[in-house]
Design a protein around this motif. Structure first.
Motif, mmCIF file in Angstrom:
data_model
loop_
_atom_site.group_PDB
_atom_site.id
_atom_site.type_symbol
_atom_site.label_atom_id
_atom_site.label_comp_id
_atom_site.label_asym_id
_atom_site.label_seq_id
_atom_site.Cartn_x
_atom_site.Cartn_y
_atom_site.Cartn_z
ATOM 1 N N SER A 1 -4.893 -4.948 1.118
ATOM 2 C CA SER A 1 -3.817 -5.532 0.341
ATOM 3 C C SER A 1 -3.367 -6.765 1.120
ATOM 4 C CB SER A 1 -2.677 -4.528 0.143
ATOM 5 O OG SER A 1 -1.771 -4.995 -0.844
ATOM 6 N N GLN A 2 -2.360 -7.466 0.630
ATOM 7 C CA GLN A 2 -1.940 -8.695 1.290
ATOM 8 C C GLN A 2 -0.422 -8.735 1.422
ATOM 9 O OE1 GLN A 2 -4.116 -11.104 2.526
ATOM 10 N NE2 GLN A 2 -2.311 -12.023 3.453
ATOM 11 N N VAL A 3 0.046 -8.669 2.662
ATOM 12 C CA VAL A 3 1.467 -8.827 2.957
ATOM 13 C C VAL A 3 1.745 -10.328 3.009
ATOM 14 C CG1 VAL A 3 3.281 -8.419 4.681
ATOM 15 C CG2 VAL A 3 1.533 -6.662 4.244
ATOM 16 N N ASP A 4 2.871 -10.738 2.462
ATOM 17 C CA ASP A 4 3.271 -12.139 2.527
ATOM 18 C C ASP A 4 3.463 -12.488 4.008
ATOM 19 O OD1 ASP A 4 4.795 -14.555 2.634
ATOM 20 O OD2 ASP A 4 5.576 -14.150 0.633
ATOM 21 N N PRO A 5 2.752 -13.482 4.529
ATOM 22 C CA PRO A 5 2.862 -13.817 5.951
ATOM 23 C C PRO A 5 4.287 -14.123 6.416
ATOM 24 C CG PRO A 5 0.964 -14.917 5.013
ATOM 25 C CD PRO A 5 1.726 -14.291 3.859
ATOM 26 N N ARG A 6 5.161 -14.523 5.510
ATOM 27 C CA ARG A 6 6.559 -14.777 5.881
ATOM 28 C C ARG A 6 7.317 -13.499 6.205
ATOM 29 N NH1 ARG A 6 8.493 -17.610 0.646
ATOM 30 N NH2 ARG A 6 7.219 -15.876 -0.095
ATOM 31 N N HIS A 7 6.748 -12.346 5.816
ATOM 32 C CA HIS A 7 7.460 -11.072 5.971
ATOM 33 C C HIS A 7 6.768 -10.097 6.925
ATOM 34 C CE1 HIS A 7 10.032 -12.444 2.809
ATOM 35 N NE2 HIS A 7 9.044 -12.505 1.945
ATOM 36 N N ALA B 1 2.576 9.096 -5.892
ATOM 37 C CA ALA B 1 3.236 8.214 -6.867
ATOM 38 C C ALA B 1 4.297 8.956 -7.677
ATOM 39 C CB ALA B 1 2.200 7.598 -7.800
ATOM 40 N N ALA B 2 4.148 10.259 -7.811
ATOM 41 C CA ALA B 2 5.094 11.057 -8.604
ATOM 42 C C ALA B 2 6.357 11.434 -7.837
ATOM 43 C CB ALA B 2 4.398 12.327 -9.099
ATOM 44 N N THR B 3 6.436 11.072 -6.557
ATOM 45 C CA THR B 3 7.612 11.456 -5.773
ATOM 46 C C THR B 3 8.696 10.389 -5.840
ATOM 47 O OG1 THR B 3 6.818 10.497 -3.698
ATOM 48 C CG2 THR B 3 6.178 12.800 -4.173
ATOM 49 N N GLU B 4 9.913 10.840 -5.800
ATOM 50 C CA GLU B 4 11.063 9.926 -5.826
ATOM 51 C C GLU B 4 11.133 9.109 -4.541
ATOM 52 O OE1 GLU B 4 14.876 8.458 -4.805
ATOM 53 O OE2 GLU B 4 14.070 10.271 -3.890
ATOM 54 N N VAL B 5 10.821 9.728 -3.410
ATOM 55 C CA VAL B 5 10.915 9.023 -2.132
ATOM 56 C C VAL B 5 9.889 7.883 -2.080
ATOM 57 C CG1 VAL B 5 9.360 10.567 -0.822
ATOM 58 C CG2 VAL B 5 11.177 9.317 0.365
ATOM 59 N N ASN B 6 8.716 8.079 -2.630
ATOM 60 C CA ASN B 6 7.731 7.003 -2.674
ATOM 61 C C ASN B 6 8.189 5.880 -3.603
ATOM 62 O OD1 ASN B 6 4.974 5.973 -1.943
ATOM 63 N ND2 ASN B 6 4.797 6.030 -4.164
ATOM 64 N N ARG C 1 9.807 0.268 -3.947
ATOM 65 C CA ARG C 1 10.774 -0.763 -4.365
ATOM 66 C C ARG C 1 11.198 -1.611 -3.167
ATOM 67 N NH1 ARG C 1 12.717 3.406 -7.641
ATOM 68 N NH2 ARG C 1 14.389 3.890 -6.180
ATOM 69 N N GLU C 2 11.417 -0.976 -2.028
ATOM 70 C CA GLU C 2 11.817 -1.712 -0.824
ATOM 71 C C GLU C 2 10.684 -2.586 -0.284
ATOM 72 O OE1 GLU C 2 13.932 -0.085 2.357
ATOM 73 O OE2 GLU C 2 15.333 1.017 1.084
ATOM 74 N N MET C 3 9.463 -2.113 -0.396
ATOM 75 C CA MET C 3 8.314 -2.841 0.153
ATOM 76 C C MET C 3 7.822 -3.958 -0.771
ATOM 77 S SD MET C 3 7.625 -1.581 3.129
ATOM 78 C CE MET C 3 9.392 -1.349 3.294
ATOM 79 N N ALA C 4 8.082 -3.858 -2.061
ATOM 80 C CA ALA C 4 7.498 -4.777 -3.044
ATOM 81 C C ALA C 4 7.717 -6.248 -2.685
ATOM 82 C CB ALA C 4 8.048 -4.480 -4.437
ATOM 83 N N ARG D 1 1.833 -10.500 -3.737
ATOM 84 C CA ARG D 1 1.869 -10.505 -5.208
ATOM 85 C C ARG D 1 2.937 -9.542 -5.683
ATOM 86 N NH1 ARG D 1 -4.134 -8.331 -5.775
ATOM 87 N NH2 ARG D 1 -3.881 -6.566 -4.409
ATOM 88 N N ASP D 2 3.409 -9.789 -6.865
ATOM 89 C CA ASP D 2 4.466 -8.965 -7.442
ATOM 90 C C ASP D 2 3.916 -7.626 -7.900
ATOM 91 O OD1 ASP D 2 6.307 -10.998 -7.056
ATOM 92 O OD2 ASP D 2 5.951 -11.868 -9.026
ATOM 93 N N GLY D 3 4.828 -6.669 -8.017
ATOM 94 C CA GLY D 3 4.457 -5.363 -8.540
ATOM 95 C C GLY D 3 4.476 -4.294 -7.466
ATOM 96 N N ASP D 4 4.088 -3.118 -7.862
ATOM 97 C CA ASP D 4 4.044 -1.950 -6.994
ATOM 98 C C ASP D 4 2.922 -2.134 -5.972
ATOM 99 O OD1 ASP D 4 3.684 0.553 -5.826
ATOM 100 O OD2 ASP D 4 3.754 1.644 -7.725
#
Length: 117
Positions: free
Chosen positions: A8-14, A68-73, A78-81, A86-89
């Motif tokens: 996957s690709q983390v935004d280099p600014r973050h 994916a079915a867990t509330e904690v995930n 949402r915090e990691m997005a 790129r946008d999304g889950d």
């Protein structure tokens, strides 16, 4: 047990924020991952933001669906997005890579000891 590798690709600014969050993952998420069937899960992060993950699971799709079915995930995603390029889950943006070599498998196939693998 089947092994899976993804990118996957983390935004280099973050990158610093991403590292901080993963230095102390919520205990509830750790338990949820374990209980969903994720084993030997590791993440590796390159300085340009390339994220490489590895895990084992009896069934990748089932393990992914269970977490994916867990509330904690859902809260974690949402915090990691906002940290990804790129946008999304973030969990839905994985690109899985086929395994082409495993030392332990080849040692076993050759009838050789696998200690230390």
């Amino acid at each position: 047990m089947p092994r899976y590798c993804f990118t996957s690709q983390v935004d280099p600014r973050h990158l610093d924020r991403y590292r901080e969050r993963h230095a102390a993952v919520w205990p509830g998420l750790l338990i949820a991952l374990r209980d969903a069937g994720w084993r030997h899960y590791s993440l590796f992060l390159r300085p340009d933001g390339l994220l490489v993950g590895f895990f084992e699971a009896d069934d990748r799709d089932l393990a992914q669906a269970r977490i994916a079915a867990t509330e904690v995930n859902a809260r974690w995603q949402r915090e990691m997005a906002g940290l990804f390029a790129r946008d999304g889950d973030p969990d839905r943006g994985f690109e899985y890579l086929p395994e082409v070599f495993c030392l332990a498998d080849q040692l076993r196939a050759a009838g050789l000891p696998t200690e230390g693998c």
